[in-house]
Design a protein around this motif. Sequence first.
Motif, PDB file in Angstrom:
ATOM      1  N   LYS A 131      -7.921 -65.513  -3.307  1.00 48.99           N
ATOM      2  CA  LYS A 131      -7.086 -64.493  -2.672  1.00 48.99           C
ATOM      3  C   LYS A 131      -7.881 -63.217  -2.416  1.00 48.99           C
ATOM      4  N   THR A 132      -8.628 -62.760  -3.429  1.00 50.03           N
ATOM      5  CA  THR A 132      -9.447 -61.560  -3.271  1.00 50.03           C
ATOM      6  C   THR A 132     -10.476 -61.746  -2.169  1.00 50.03           C
ATOM      7  N   ALA A 133     -11.137 -62.904  -2.173  1.00 48.40           N
ATOM      8  CA  ALA A 133     -12.139 -63.178  -1.131  1.00 48.40           C
ATOM      9  C   ALA A 133     -11.509 -63.126   0.253  1.00 48.40           C
ATOM     10  N   ASN A 134     -10.321 -63.706   0.392  1.00 55.69           N
ATOM     11  CA  ASN A 134      -9.659 -63.717   1.694  1.00 55.69           C
ATOM     12  C   ASN A 134      -9.258 -62.311   2.143  1.00 55.69           C
ATOM     13  N   VAL A 135      -8.819 -61.477   1.198  1.00 51.92           N
ATOM     14  CA  VAL A 135      -8.483 -60.090   1.548  1.00 51.92           C
ATOM     15  C   VAL A 135      -9.717 -59.386   2.097  1.00 51.92           C
ATOM     16  N   VAL A 136     -10.845 -59.533   1.417  1.00 53.71           N
ATOM     17  CA  VAL A 136     -12.078 -58.856   1.838  1.00 53.71           C
ATOM     18  C   VAL A 136     -12.543 -59.384   3.192  1.00 53.71           C
ATOM     19  N   LEU A 137     -12.515 -60.695   3.374  1.00 50.28           N
ATOM     20  CA  LEU A 137     -12.927 -61.275   4.656  1.00 50.28           C
ATOM     21  C   LEU A 137     -12.036 -60.772   5.795  1.00 50.28           C
ATOM     22  N   ASN A 138     -10.750 -60.644   5.510  1.00 49.25           N
ATOM     23  CA  ASN A 138      -9.809 -60.211   6.547  1.00 49.25           C
ATOM     24  C   ASN A 138      -9.920 -58.726   6.830  1.00 49.25           C
ATOM     25  N   MET A 139      -9.870 -57.905   5.778  1.00 48.73           N
ATOM     26  CA  MET A 139      -9.800 -56.465   5.967  1.00 48.73           C
ATOM     27  C   MET A 139     -11.128 -55.855   6.393  1.00 48.73           C
ATOM     28  N   TRP A 140     -12.232 -56.375   5.873  1.00 48.55           N
ATOM     29  CA  TRP A 140     -13.515 -55.757   6.202  1.00 48.55           C
ATOM     30  C   TRP A 140     -14.198 -56.411   7.393  1.00 48.55           C
ATOM     31  N   TRP A 141     -14.179 -57.760   7.417  1.00 47.96           N
ATOM     32  CA  TRP A 141     -14.885 -58.447   8.503  1.00 47.96           C
ATOM     33  C   TRP A 141     -13.947 -58.958   9.592  1.00 47.96           C
ATOM     34  N   ARG A 142     -12.656 -58.669   9.447  1.00 49.52           N
ATOM     35  CA  ARG A 142     -11.667 -59.043  10.453  1.00 49.52           C
ATOM     36  C   ARG A 142     -11.714 -60.533  10.772  1.00 49.52           C
ATOM     37  N   TYR A 143     -11.841 -61.301   9.716  1.00 48.87           N
ATOM     38  CA  TYR A 143     -11.775 -62.759   9.831  1.00 48.87           C
ATOM     39  C   TYR A 143     -10.337 -63.185   9.517  1.00 48.87           C
ATOM     40  N   PRO A 144      -9.768 -64.135  10.258  1.00 55.40           N
ATOM     41  CA  PRO A 144      -8.361 -64.491  10.050  1.00 55.40           C
ATOM     42  C   PRO A 144      -8.108 -65.303   8.780  1.00 55.40           C
ATOM     43  N   ALA A 145      -8.543 -64.770   7.651  1.00 56.04           N
ATOM     44  CA  ALA A 145      -8.295 -65.421   6.363  1.00 56.04           C
ATOM     45  C   ALA A 145      -6.913 -65.010   5.860  1.00 56.04           C
ATOM     46  N   GLN A 146      -6.244 -65.910   5.181  1.00 57.28           N
ATOM     47  CA  GLN A 146      -4.868 -65.667   4.733  1.00 57.28           C
ATOM     48  C   GLN A 146      -4.829 -65.535   3.213  1.00 57.28           C
ATOM     49  N   ALA A 147      -4.651 -64.317   2.746  1.00 59.04           N
ATOM     50  CA  ALA A 147      -4.587 -64.049   1.310  1.00 59.04           C
ATOM     51  C   ALA A 147      -3.124 -64.121   0.864  1.00 59.04           C
ATOM     52  N   VAL A 148      -2.769 -65.175   0.173  1.00 60.33           N
ATOM     53  CA  VAL A 148      -1.378 -65.395  -0.199  1.00 60.33           C
ATOM     54  C   VAL A 148      -1.093 -64.778  -1.574  1.00 60.33           C
ATOM     55  N   ASP A 149      -0.282 -63.723  -1.572  1.00 62.14           N
ATOM     56  CA  ASP A 149       0.152 -63.114  -2.830  1.00 62.14           C
ATOM     57  C   ASP A 149       1.615 -63.478  -3.071  1.00 62.14           C
ATOM     58  N   THR A 150       2.236 -62.854  -4.068  1.00 64.47           N
ATOM     59  CA  THR A 150       3.618 -63.206  -4.399  1.00 64.47           C
ATOM     60  C   THR A 150       4.574 -62.882  -3.248  1.00 64.47           C
ATOM     61  N   HIS A 151       4.302 -61.805  -2.510  1.00 65.59           N
ATOM     62  CA  HIS A 151       5.174 -61.424  -1.400  1.00 65.59           C
ATOM     63  C   HIS A 151       5.122 -62.461  -0.280  1.00 65.59           C
ATOM     64  N   ILE A 152       3.921 -62.909   0.071  1.00 63.14           N
ATOM     65  CA  ILE A 152       3.773 -63.903   1.136  1.00 63.14           C
ATOM     66  C   ILE A 152       4.329 -65.249   0.687  1.00 63.14           C
ATOM     67  N   PHE A 153       4.088 -65.606  -0.558  1.00 61.27           N
ATOM     68  CA  PHE A 153       4.610 -66.880  -1.081  1.00 61.27           C
ATOM     69  C   PHE A 153       6.138 -66.898  -0.984  1.00 61.27           C
ATOM     70  N   ARG A 154       6.759 -65.799  -1.392  1.00 60.91           N
ATOM     71  CA  ARG A 154       8.225 -65.702  -1.349  1.00 60.91           C
ATOM     72  C   ARG A 154       8.729 -65.737   0.090  1.00 60.91           C
ATOM     73  N   LEU A 155       8.154 -64.928   0.956  1.00 60.65           N
ATOM     74  CA  LEU A 155       8.599 -64.864   2.344  1.00 60.65           C
ATOM     75  C   LEU A 155       8.374 -66.193   3.064  1.00 60.65           C
ATOM     76  N   GLY A 156       7.209 -66.792   2.844  1.00 61.30           N
ATOM     77  CA  GLY A 156       6.903 -68.062   3.498  1.00 61.30           C
ATOM     78  C   GLY A 156       7.915 -69.133   3.160  1.00 61.30           C
ATOM     79  N   ASN A 157       8.324 -69.178   1.893  1.00 57.93           N
ATOM     80  CA  ASN A 157       9.273 -70.195   1.448  1.00 57.93           C
ATOM     81  C   ASN A 157      10.713 -69.856   1.801  1.00 57.93           C
ATOM     82  N   ARG A 158      11.099 -68.609   1.674  1.00 63.67           N
ATOM     83  CA  ARG A 158      12.473 -68.210   2.008  1.00 63.67           C
ATOM     84  C   ARG A 158      12.772 -68.400   3.483  1.00 63.67           C
ATOM     85  N   SER A 159      11.866 -67.922   4.301  1.00 63.57           N
ATOM     86  CA  SER A 159      12.127 -67.841   5.743  1.00 63.57           C
ATOM     87  C   SER A 159      11.873 -69.145   6.480  1.00 63.57           C
TER      88      SER A 159
END
Length: 214
Positions: free
Chosen positions: A124-152
């Motif tokens: 997750k940390t690696a994906n955040v860094v790849l996305n935020m710094w290098w603008r790579y479309p990596a998906q860092a799944v935290d508790t908020h994304i896990f909940r939203l992905g499953n609920r919605s």
Amino acid sequence: MARQLDYHTIREIFTRFQAAEPEPKGELEHVNAFTLVVAVALSAQATDAGVNKATRALFQIADTPQKMLDLGEDGLIEHIKTIGLFRQKAKNVIKLSRILVDQHGGEVPNSRAALQALPGVGRKTANVVLNMWWRYPAQAVDTHIFRLGNRSGLAPGKTVEAVERAIEDHIPVDFQLHAHHWMILHGRYVCVARKPKCAACLIRDLCEYEEKTL
């Protein structure tokens, strides 16, 4: 767990997210790739606001791996002792700083494997860094994304890895770069854990969640 939404519904959801916030930003404060790695590593089981409060002064004096090593573990602890698990996190930050100096010339590598080889840095940390710094479309799944992905039904999955794959497989590529930030912010402020704010939700008519609040 909701059923997987179809392509056109997902496209409409992200079209709305984009219209509301064209350039979503992560909330962890940082000044370069190294401070981003440190901030994300410190944020495990802690709030972004709490990490930001602790790191503002820290990053003014230790914004490179060598400066962090010069500060030392005890000096680092003085800055981050308000953050949960601060002792272990301090050990990890000093260790990863040493590795960056010794193995990477003081630079933060931009491969997921090299990032995950750093102490305290998971996928997750690696994906955040790849996305935020290098603008790579990596998906860092935290508790908020896990909940939203499953609920919605945006990205249902029984594990973090399954939700990550669902995002990569089902969300159109033109939304992939910002997908995890749109989802984190929506999960953090609207689709909250205990009582989601469905009345204020801009995708409530498209969401599969059966227990919508009034």
